[in-house]
Design a protein around this motif. Sequence first.
Motif, PDB file in Angstrom:
ATOM      1  N   PHE A  14       0.801  -1.134  -0.164  1.00 17.35           N
ATOM      2  CA  PHE A  14      -0.096  -0.112  -0.140  1.00 17.35           C
ATOM      3  C   PHE A  14       0.917   1.086   0.107  1.00 17.35           C
ATOM      4  O   PHE A  14       0.698   2.172  -0.754  1.00 17.35           O
ATOM      5  N   GLU A  15       1.683   1.247   1.004  1.00 21.01           N
ATOM      6  CA  GLU A  15       2.567   2.465   0.891  1.00 21.01           C
ATOM      7  C   GLU A  15       3.412   2.791  -0.144  1.00 21.01           C
ATOM      8  O   GLU A  15       3.853   3.832  -0.416  1.00 21.01           O
ATOM      9  N   ASP A  16       3.912   1.702  -0.897  1.00 22.54           N
ATOM     10  CA  ASP A  16       4.598   1.823  -2.132  1.00 22.54           C
ATOM     11  C   ASP A  16       3.948   1.799  -3.348  1.00 22.54           C
ATOM     12  O   ASP A  16       4.537   1.487  -4.432  1.00 22.54           O
ATOM     13  N   PHE A  17       2.613   1.720  -3.154  1.00 19.80           N
ATOM     14  CA  PHE A  17       1.840   1.543  -4.491  1.00 19.80           C
ATOM     15  C   PHE A  17       2.281   2.396  -5.778  1.00 19.80           C
ATOM     16  O   PHE A  17       2.457   1.839  -6.925  1.00 19.80           O
ATOM     17  N   ASP A  18       2.554   3.489  -5.404  1.00 24.07           N
ATOM     18  CA  ASP A  18       3.260   4.440  -6.573  1.00 24.07           C
ATOM     19  C   ASP A  18       4.422   3.973  -7.199  1.00 24.07           C
ATOM     20  O   ASP A  18       4.400   4.050  -8.436  1.00 24.07           O
ATOM     21  N   LEU A  19       5.419   3.372  -6.552  1.00 23.43           N
ATOM     22  CA  LEU A  19       6.563   2.839  -6.984  1.00 23.43           C
ATOM     23  C   LEU A  19       6.119   1.627  -7.726  1.00 23.43           C
ATOM     24  O   LEU A  19       6.972   1.486  -8.830  1.00 23.43           O
ATOM     25  N   ILE A  20       5.373   0.815  -7.247  1.00 20.55           N
ATOM     26  CA  ILE A  20       5.041  -0.306  -7.879  1.00 20.55           C
ATOM     27  C   ILE A  20       4.344   0.122  -9.361  1.00 20.55           C
ATOM     28  O   ILE A  20       4.879  -0.577 -10.259  1.00 20.55           O
ATOM     29  N   ILE A  21       3.410   1.064  -9.275  1.00 27.82           N
ATOM     30  CA  ILE A  21       2.887   1.370 -10.529  1.00 27.82           C
ATOM     31  C   ILE A  21       3.981   1.865 -11.358  1.00 27.82           C
ATOM     32  O   ILE A  21       4.033   1.378 -12.614  1.00 27.82           O
ATOM     33  N   SER A  22       5.012   2.826 -11.191  1.00 28.09           N
ATOM     34  CA  SER A  22       5.740   3.179 -12.168  1.00 28.09           C
ATOM     35  C   SER A  22       6.910   2.228 -12.414  1.00 28.09           C
ATOM     36  O   SER A  22       7.508   2.069 -13.576  1.00 28.09           O
ATOM     37  N   SER A  23       7.291   1.108 -11.389  1.00 29.99           N
ATOM     38  CA  SER A  23       8.230   0.076 -11.778  1.00 29.99           C
ATOM     39  C   SER A  23       7.553  -0.815 -12.813  1.00 29.99           C
ATOM     40  O   SER A  23       8.243  -1.268 -13.451  1.00 29.99           O
ATOM     41  N   GLY A  29       6.166  -2.298 -19.096  1.00 29.31           N
ATOM     42  CA  GLY A  29       5.513  -1.467 -20.147  1.00 29.31           C
ATOM     43  C   GLY A  29       3.808  -1.687 -19.737  1.00 29.31           C
ATOM     44  O   GLY A  29       3.159  -1.475 -20.677  1.00 29.31           O
ATOM     45  N   VAL A  30       3.675  -2.150 -18.646  1.00 31.93           N
ATOM     46  CA  VAL A  30       2.174  -2.377 -18.200  1.00 31.93           C
ATOM     47  C   VAL A  30       1.569  -1.323 -17.511  1.00 31.93           C
ATOM     48  O   VAL A  30       2.312  -0.780 -16.544  1.00 31.93           O
ATOM     49  N   LYS A  31       0.663  -0.635 -18.158  1.00 32.32           N
ATOM     50  CA  LYS A  31      -0.246   0.534 -17.296  1.00 32.32           C
ATOM     51  C   LYS A  31      -1.009  -0.239 -16.262  1.00 32.32           C
ATOM     52  O   LYS A  31      -1.849  -1.080 -16.663  1.00 32.32           O
ATOM     53  N   ILE A  32      -1.209   0.135 -14.863  1.00 33.47           N
ATOM     54  CA  ILE A  32      -2.034  -0.247 -13.925  1.00 33.47           C
ATOM     55  C   ILE A  32      -3.305  -0.341 -14.199  1.00 33.47           C
ATOM     56  O   ILE A  32      -4.168  -1.018 -13.690  1.00 33.47           O
ATOM     57  N   HIS A  33      -3.707   0.980 -14.670  1.00 36.66           N
ATOM     58  CA  HIS A  33      -5.178   1.225 -15.060  1.00 36.66           C
ATOM     59  C   HIS A  33      -5.671   0.793 -16.547  1.00 36.66           C
ATOM     60  O   HIS A  33      -6.710   1.226 -17.136  1.00 36.66           O
ATOM     61  N   GLU A  39      -7.349  -7.699 -16.303  1.00 40.49           N
ATOM     62  CA  GLU A  39      -7.567  -9.095 -16.498  1.00 40.49           C
ATOM     63  C   GLU A  39      -6.282  -9.950 -15.433  1.00 40.49           C
ATOM     64  O   GLU A  39      -6.540 -11.282 -15.421  1.00 40.49           O
ATOM     65  N   MET A  40      -5.403  -9.208 -15.169  1.00 39.95           N
ATOM     66  CA  MET A  40      -4.288 -10.061 -14.547  1.00 39.95           C
ATOM     67  C   MET A  40      -4.743 -10.765 -13.281  1.00 39.95           C
ATOM     68  O   MET A  40      -5.334 -10.062 -12.267  1.00 39.95           O
ATOM     69  N   ARG A  41      -4.358 -11.742 -13.074  1.00 40.84           N
ATOM     70  CA  ARG A  41      -4.580 -12.596 -11.837  1.00 40.84           C
ATOM     71  C   ARG A  41      -3.636 -12.301 -10.769  1.00 40.84           C
ATOM     72  O   ARG A  41      -2.513 -11.789 -11.105  1.00 40.84           O
ATOM     73  N   TRP A  42      -3.977 -12.272  -9.621  1.00 42.41           N
ATOM     74  CA  TRP A  42      -3.044 -11.966  -8.676  1.00 42.41           C
ATOM     75  C   TRP A  42      -1.773 -12.912  -8.448  1.00 42.41           C
ATOM     76  O   TRP A  42      -0.747 -12.185  -8.059  1.00 42.41           O
ATOM     77  N   LYS A  43      -1.771 -13.860  -8.795  1.00 42.73           N
ATOM     78  CA  LYS A  43      -0.552 -15.024  -8.702  1.00 42.73           C
ATOM     79  C   LYS A  43       0.499 -14.238  -9.738  1.00 42.73           C
ATOM     80  O   LYS A  43       1.730 -14.432  -9.686  1.00 42.73           O
ATOM     81  N   GLU A  44      -0.020 -13.799 -10.984  1.00 42.99           N
ATOM     82  CA  GLU A  44       0.519 -13.203 -12.158  1.00 42.99           C
ATOM     83  C   GLU A  44       1.392 -11.802 -11.426  1.00 42.99           C
ATOM     84  O   GLU A  44       2.434 -11.640 -11.855  1.00 42.99           O
ATOM     85  N   PHE A  45       0.462 -11.261 -11.009  1.00 41.39           N
ATOM     86  CA  PHE A  45       0.746  -9.892 -10.380  1.00 41.39           C
ATOM     87  C   PHE A  45       2.176  -9.853  -9.331  1.00 41.39           C
ATOM     88  O   PHE A  45       2.964  -9.401  -9.350  1.00 41.39           O
ATOM     89  N   ARG A  46       1.839 -10.978  -8.527  1.00 40.99           N
ATOM     90  CA  ARG A  46       2.869 -11.359  -7.301  1.00 40.99           C
ATOM     91  C   ARG A  46       4.086 -11.753  -8.126  1.00 40.99           C
ATOM     92  O   ARG A  46       5.300 -11.281  -7.419  1.00 40.99           O
TER      93      ARG A  46
END
Length: 123
Positions: A14-23, A29-33, A39-46
């Motif tokens: 949560f606290e680093d979500f902006d860093l995660i988005i930009s990373s 090359g994936v835009k979070i929005h 469509e990404m599953r949690w397992k793939e995100f992790r």
Amino acid sequence: MKGKKSPDPYYDLFEDFDLIISSFRAQYGVKIHSAEFKEMRWKEFRALLSGIGPDTPLGRIVAIRAEDDAEILKHFTPEQRRIRDEWRLRGVRNVSEESLAGILAELERAFTDMAGGESKLKK
């Protein structure tokens, strides 16, 4: 609200979500929005998150937070020191009262045993 624990002790979902988005954007090359992300599953995100490299915004911050080499720490900028110190202090502040009580109880038992006495606490 406390942040969500991550498997890596040097970032918070949560606290680093902006860093995660930009990373994610920088490395994959994936835009979070985007529809692709939605469509990404949690397992793939992790899996993608655990693969974030050191040349991303999150990777650079994690490297600063995790550094323990005294020689490298000598050359940290004031900003790097601030980032590392704030993260380390955050960990200390997030110790729950219950955990602290347990630690103190164990210390009391240890000192009482060393002195040859009986602890007032249950073993």
